[in-house]
Enzyme design. Structure first.
Site, PDB file in Angstrom:
ATOM      1  N   THR A  55       0.819  -1.204   0.000  1.00  0.00           N
ATOM      2  CA  THR A  55       0.000   0.000   0.000  1.00  0.00           C
ATOM      3  C   THR A  55       0.855   1.255   0.000  1.00  0.00           C
ATOM      4  O   THR A  55       0.444   2.296  -0.513  1.00  0.00           O
ATOM      5  CB  THR A  55      -0.938  -0.008   1.217  1.00  0.00           C
ATOM      6  OG1 THR A  55      -1.685  -1.226   1.217  1.00  0.00           O
ATOM      7  CG2 THR A  55      -1.899   1.159   1.199  1.00  0.00           C
ATOM      8  N   TYR A 143       5.942 -11.745   5.320  1.00  0.00           N
ATOM      9  CA  TYR A 143       4.719 -11.338   4.629  1.00  0.00           C
ATOM     10  C   TYR A 143       4.414 -12.367   3.555  1.00  0.00           C
ATOM     11  O   TYR A 143       5.157 -12.489   2.580  1.00  0.00           O
ATOM     12  CB  TYR A 143       4.947  -9.945   4.039  1.00  0.00           C
ATOM     13  CG  TYR A 143       3.786  -9.288   3.343  1.00  0.00           C
ATOM     14  CD1 TYR A 143       2.498  -9.806   3.368  1.00  0.00           C
ATOM     15  CD2 TYR A 143       3.997  -8.097   2.649  1.00  0.00           C
ATOM     16  CE1 TYR A 143       1.462  -9.179   2.723  1.00  0.00           C
ATOM     17  CE2 TYR A 143       2.957  -7.456   2.001  1.00  0.00           C
ATOM     18  CZ  TYR A 143       1.690  -7.994   2.041  1.00  0.00           C
ATOM     19  OH  TYR A 143       0.665  -7.351   1.391  1.00  0.00           O
ATOM     20  N   LYS A 171       2.475 -11.484   8.468  1.00  0.00           N
ATOM     21  CA  LYS A 171       1.348 -10.788   7.850  1.00  0.00           C
ATOM     22  C   LYS A 171       0.766 -11.766   6.836  1.00  0.00           C
ATOM     23  O   LYS A 171       1.411 -12.111   5.854  1.00  0.00           O
ATOM     24  CB  LYS A 171       1.771  -9.493   7.169  1.00  0.00           C
ATOM     25  CG  LYS A 171       0.583  -8.766   6.520  1.00  0.00           C
ATOM     26  CD  LYS A 171       0.995  -7.506   5.785  1.00  0.00           C
ATOM     27  CE  LYS A 171      -0.234  -6.879   5.113  1.00  0.00           C
ATOM     28  NZ  LYS A 171       0.121  -5.701   4.286  1.00  0.00           N
TER      29      LYS A 171
END
Length: 301
Positions: A55, A143, A171
């Site tokens: 993001t 992640y 994550k």
């Protein structure tokens, strides 16, 4: 499986925002805007900020910009929130360099995505993560987002990575809920939902919290979900998650990247955002109007 009982259950907090990286209208890094946005997010319930993730447009920011962003946000939030720096790349050497720079800039932790495009096998993935974790004294989250990287971090690999004293969290964007629960049951890894539709579900089975793109826009509403569950009111938590679902869908599953939709809404709300960097393109007017309608229904309820 050897675990480390002394690890914190939530090493980076519960409610983390995958923060956008604000740019000026000319496309330069907007550090003042980043500080203002970080302040707003923390004051509205975020106890952690993840910088330079997907993001945060990490593929199109420079190493110097990444370090400057960590320094600026650290200055803005002080010790009120953890600052986690995304340092993952497809190059182990470059990832190591970014990890060292993030530690020097004041990060509390690292987020390391699987190397993408080259699709390394599981033993190479494990070595990559261990190499980065050995580089600094910071705790690290791996992640797992195979839809973007092309490679899944398999549960057996996670079990082995959990033995490293500085690999403390995941994550999770694997969309493998069973796999996540298997690792939760056998390790002390803190699992953070990386897909907003899983925020409550993963928390309910022992997850640590979430790392949310949607929180850029509605941090308080998402925090309220896990606060209600923590208070023992599961029906209220479920209703709050359900109320957020239309915005989650509009921002994350309607054809535009979350970075684009988050920045579009933030701009409309007069908050720091700026343009996206190419190859991303801004949302069109029709898409923005649709996003605003869904946001206003949630925010006004």
């Amino acid at each position: 499986m050897t675990t480390t009982a002394a690890r914190p259950v939530r090493p980076f907090g519960r409610a983390l925002c995958a923060m956008i990286t604000p740019f000026t209208e000319g496309g330069a890094l907007d550090l003042d805007g980043a500080q203002r946005l970080a302040e707003r997010l923390v004051s509205h319930g975020c106890d952690g900020l993840v910088l330079s993730g997907t993001t945060g447009e990490s593929p199109t920011t420079t190493d110097a910009e990444k370090a400057a962003l960590v320094t600026a946000v650290r200055e803005a939030v002080g010790e009120r929130a953890t600052v986690v720096a995304g340092v993952g790349t497809f190059d182990t050497r470059h990832t190591v360099e970014l990890a060292r720079a993030a530690e020097k800039a004041g990060a509390d932790g690292l987020l390391v995505v699987s190397p993408y495009y080259s699709r390394p096998p599981q033993d190479a993935l494990e070595e990559h993560f261990r190499t980065v974790a050995d580089t600094t004294g910071l705790p690290m989250a791996v992640y797992d987002i195979p839809a973007r990287t092309g490679t899944r971090i398999e549960p057996d690999t996670m079990l082995r990575l959990a033995e490293h004293p500085r690999i403390v969290a995941v994550k999770d964007c694997s969309y493998d809920f069973l796999g996540a629960q298997k690792v939760l049951a056998r390790t002390e890894l803190a699992y953070y939902a990386g897909c907003d539709e899983h925020n409550l579900a993963l928390y309910a089975v022992g997850g640590a919290g979430y790392v949310s793109t949607v929180a850029n826009v509605v941090p308080a509403q998402l925090r309220a979900v896990i606060d209600a569950f923590e208070a023992g009111d599961t029906p209220v938590a479920a209703r709050l998650q359900q109320r957020a679902t239309p915005l989650i869908e509009a921002m994350m599953a309607a054809g535009l990247p979350g970075t684009v939709t988050a920045k579009a809404l933030l701009r409309e709300l007069g908050l720091p955002a700026g343009p996206v960097r190419a190859p991303l393109r801004p949302a069109g007017r029709e898409a923005v109007d649709g996003l605003l309608a869904v946001y206003e229904e949630l925010a006004g309820g």
